[in-house]
Design an enzyme around this catalytic site. Structure first.
Site, PDB file in Angstrom:
ATOM      1  N   ARG A   1       2.786  -6.215   9.126  1.00 42.15           N
ATOM      2  CA  ARG A   1       2.048  -5.067   9.671  1.00 42.15           C
ATOM      3  C   ARG A   1       2.628  -4.615  11.014  1.00 42.15           C
ATOM      4  O   ARG A   1       2.709  -3.416  11.281  1.00 42.15           O
ATOM      5  CB  ARG A   1       0.562  -5.396   9.775  1.00 42.15           C
ATOM      6  CG  ARG A   1      -0.110  -5.312   8.389  1.00 42.15           C
ATOM      7  CD  ARG A   1      -1.457  -5.950   8.396  1.00 42.15           C
ATOM      8  NE  ARG A   1      -2.212  -5.697   7.163  1.00 42.15           N
ATOM      9  CZ  ARG A   1      -3.220  -6.460   6.764  1.00 42.15           C
ATOM     10  NH1 ARG A   1      -3.581  -7.515   7.470  1.00 42.15           N
ATOM     11  NH2 ARG A   1      -3.878  -6.177   5.646  1.00 42.15           N
TER      12      ARG A   1
ATOM     13  N   HIS B   1      -2.129  -5.439   1.581  1.00 40.71           N
ATOM     14  CA  HIS B   1      -3.411  -6.131   1.440  1.00 40.71           C
ATOM     15  C   HIS B   1      -3.121  -7.546   0.962  1.00 40.71           C
ATOM     16  O   HIS B   1      -2.177  -7.757   0.199  1.00 40.71           O
ATOM     17  CB  HIS B   1      -4.304  -5.428   0.403  1.00 40.71           C
ATOM     18  CG  HIS B   1      -5.474  -6.276  -0.012  1.00 40.71           C
ATOM     19  ND1 HIS B   1      -6.628  -6.329   0.727  1.00 40.71           N
ATOM     20  CD2 HIS B   1      -5.632  -7.142  -1.047  1.00 40.71           C
ATOM     21  CE1 HIS B   1      -7.457  -7.188   0.142  1.00 40.71           C
ATOM     22  NE2 HIS B   1      -6.876  -7.699  -0.928  1.00 40.71           N
TER      23      HIS B   1
ATOM     24  N   ASN C   1      -1.991   0.311   6.634  1.00 38.89           N
ATOM     25  CA  ASN C   1      -1.544  -0.957   7.226  1.00 38.89           C
ATOM     26  C   ASN C   1      -0.640  -1.769   6.302  1.00 38.89           C
ATOM     27  O   ASN C   1      -0.587  -2.990   6.374  1.00 38.89           O
ATOM     28  CB  ASN C   1      -2.737  -1.768   7.746  1.00 38.89           C
ATOM     29  CG  ASN C   1      -3.642  -2.282   6.651  1.00 38.89           C
ATOM     30  OD1 ASN C   1      -3.536  -1.867   5.503  1.00 38.89           O
ATOM     31  ND2 ASN C   1      -4.530  -3.191   6.995  1.00 38.89           N
TER      32      ASN C   1
ATOM     33  N   TYR D   1     -12.353  -2.396  -3.858  1.00 41.94           N
ATOM     34  CA  TYR D   1     -12.896  -2.560  -2.503  1.00 41.94           C
ATOM     35  C   TYR D   1     -14.426  -2.526  -2.475  1.00 41.94           C
ATOM     36  O   TYR D   1     -15.022  -2.234  -1.426  1.00 41.94           O
ATOM     37  CB  TYR D   1     -12.328  -1.486  -1.578  1.00 41.94           C
ATOM     38  CG  TYR D   1     -10.913  -1.781  -1.096  1.00 41.94           C
ATOM     39  CD1 TYR D   1     -10.635  -2.927  -0.349  1.00 41.94           C
ATOM     40  CD2 TYR D   1      -9.864  -0.910  -1.366  1.00 41.94           C
ATOM     41  CE1 TYR D   1      -9.354  -3.196   0.111  1.00 41.94           C
ATOM     42  CE2 TYR D   1      -8.575  -1.171  -0.907  1.00 41.94           C
ATOM     43  CZ  TYR D   1      -8.334  -2.323  -0.163  1.00 41.94           C
ATOM     44  OH  TYR D   1      -7.065  -2.584   0.300  1.00 41.94           O
TER      45      TYR D   1
ATOM     46  N   GLU E   1      -9.762 -10.869  -7.373  1.00 39.72           N
ATOM     47  CA  GLU E   1      -8.790  -9.786  -7.215  1.00 39.72           C
ATOM     48  C   GLU E   1      -7.634  -9.904  -8.204  1.00 39.72           C
ATOM     49  O   GLU E   1      -7.157  -8.896  -8.730  1.00 39.72           O
ATOM     50  CB  GLU E   1      -8.261  -9.772  -5.772  1.00 39.72           C
ATOM     51  CG  GLU E   1      -9.323  -9.348  -4.767  1.00 39.72           C
ATOM     52  CD  GLU E   1      -8.839  -9.349  -3.332  1.00 39.72           C
ATOM     53  OE1 GLU E   1      -9.659  -9.060  -2.451  1.00 39.72           O
ATOM     54  OE2 GLU E   1      -7.643  -9.628  -3.086  1.00 39.72           O
TER      55      GLU E   1
ATOM     56  N   LYS F   1       0.823  -1.214   0.000  1.00 41.61           N
ATOM     57  CA  LYS F   1       0.000   0.000   0.000  1.00 41.61           C
ATOM     58  C   LYS F   1       0.858   1.267   0.000  1.00 41.61           C
ATOM     59  O   LYS F   1       2.077   1.210   0.221  1.00 41.61           O
ATOM     60  CB  LYS F   1      -0.921  -0.033   1.220  1.00 41.61           C
ATOM     61  CG  LYS F   1      -1.959  -1.174   1.176  1.00 41.61           C
ATOM     62  CD  LYS F   1      -2.968  -1.042   2.306  1.00 41.61           C
ATOM     63  CE  LYS F   1      -3.993  -2.171   2.264  1.00 41.61           C
ATOM     64  NZ  LYS F   1      -5.054  -1.972   3.285  1.00 41.61           N
TER      65      LYS F   1
ATOM     66  N   THR G   1      -5.170  -7.188  10.638  1.00 39.26           N
ATOM     67  CA  THR G   1      -5.498  -5.957   9.894  1.00 39.26           C
ATOM     68  C   THR G   1      -5.071  -4.710  10.661  1.00 39.26           C
ATOM     69  O   THR G   1      -4.530  -3.771  10.083  1.00 39.26           O
ATOM     70  CB  THR G   1      -7.018  -5.902   9.638  1.00 39.26           C
ATOM     71  OG1 THR G   1      -7.404  -7.114   8.981  1.00 39.26           O
ATOM     72  CG2 THR G   1      -7.386  -4.721   8.758  1.00 39.26           C
TER      73      THR G   1
HETATM   74  P1  CMP Z   1      -7.426  -4.622   3.543  1.00 38.39           P
HETATM   75  O1  CMP Z   1      -6.961  -6.014   3.777  1.00 38.39           O
HETATM   76  O2  CMP Z   1      -6.794  -3.896   2.419  1.00 38.39           O
HETATM   77  O3  CMP Z   1      -9.006  -4.642   3.317  1.00 38.39           O
HETATM   78  C1  CMP Z   1      -9.834  -3.546   3.641  1.00 38.39           C
HETATM   79  C2  CMP Z   1      -9.109  -2.474   4.390  1.00 38.39           C
HETATM   80  O4  CMP Z   1      -9.922  -1.554   5.072  1.00 38.39           O
HETATM   81  C3  CMP Z   1      -8.250  -3.083   5.463  1.00 38.39           C
HETATM   82  O5  CMP Z   1      -7.163  -3.768   4.882  1.00 38.39           O
HETATM   83  C4  CMP Z   1      -7.925  -1.861   6.324  1.00 38.39           C
HETATM   84  O6  CMP Z   1      -6.770  -1.184   5.843  1.00 38.39           O
HETATM   85  C5  CMP Z   1      -9.138  -0.950   6.101  1.00 38.39           C
HETATM   86  N1  CMP Z   1      -9.940  -0.782   7.296  1.00 38.39           N
HETATM   87  C6  CMP Z   1     -10.135   0.369   7.960  1.00 38.39           C
HETATM   88  N2  CMP Z   1     -10.932   0.192   9.011  1.00 38.39           N
HETATM   89  C7  CMP Z   1     -11.257  -1.116   9.048  1.00 38.39           C
HETATM   90  C8  CMP Z   1     -12.055  -1.930   9.920  1.00 38.39           C
HETATM   91  N3  CMP Z   1     -12.691  -1.438  10.968  1.00 38.39           N
HETATM   92  N4  CMP Z   1     -12.137  -3.259   9.643  1.00 38.39           N
HETATM   93  C9  CMP Z   1     -11.519  -3.782   8.560  1.00 38.39           C
HETATM   94  N5  CMP Z   1     -10.755  -3.062   7.701  1.00 38.39           N
HETATM   95  C10 CMP Z   1     -10.616  -1.732   7.948  1.00 38.39           C
END
Ligand code: CMP
Length: 140
Positions: free
Chosen positions: A103, A116, A113, A50, A127, A10, A92
């Site tokens: 992470r 992905h 974070n 997304y 994806e 990211k 996450t």
């Molecule tokens: P990712 O795996 O890219 O998928 C969705 C992204 O939303 C996740 O990583 C986080 O970076 C972001 N995100 C922000 N807030 C939340 C949350 N409460 N729960 C899950 N994903 C979140």
């Protein structure tokens, strides 16, 4: 079984100049990079990627963050690649991520974070197809 998974480094991790360190973790875990591209996502591309989260409260911030700078997108292949990549990434929320995970080591917040990774075989297929035509995947 040998699986493929979609991985994104990211904008926060690209800005920190740790693409190579993250790739090393994939390689050291036996995952092969079989396709890769660096790109600046448009808003429409980030929203499309997304789309499953479009009704979640964090959707707008997530999209803003994902278009804030270039990302590195790759397909990883290997035994149990989907779960293996998720273990390498950690939780996450980096505050909850185990020590030694990507992470825990590189991420700043739940939005920024670092990486992905696809969460299941069905989402991995969708994806991967979103970013890479079959011809651009170098099976090996
Ligand atoms: P990712 O795996 O890219 O998928 C969705 C992204 O939303 C996740 O990583 C986080 O970076 C972001 N995100 C922000 N807030 C939340 C949350 N409460 N729960 C899950 N994903 C979140």
């Amino acid at each position: 079984a040998v699986e493929r998974t979609l991985s994104i480094v990211k904008p926060d991790a690209v800005a920190k100049n740790v693409i190579g360190q993250i790739y090393s973790r994939f390689e050291n875990a036996g995952l092969k990079i079989i396709a890769a591209r660096m790109m600046q996502l448009s808003r429409a591309e980030a929203e499309g990627f997304y789309a499953v989260h479009k009704d979640r409260p964090f959707f707008k911030d997530l999209v803003e963050f994902m278009i804030s700078g270039p990302v590195m997108v790759q397909v990883l292949e290997g035994e149990n690649a989907i779960l293996k990549n998720r273990e390498l990434m950690g939780a996450t929320d980096p505050k909850k991520a185990d020590k030694g995970t990507i992470r825990a080591d590189f991420a700043d917040s739940i939005d920024a974070n670092a990486v992905h990774g696809s969460d299941a075989p069905e989402t991995a297929a969708v994806e991967i197809a979103y970013f890479f035509p079959t011809m651009q995947i170098c099976a090996r």
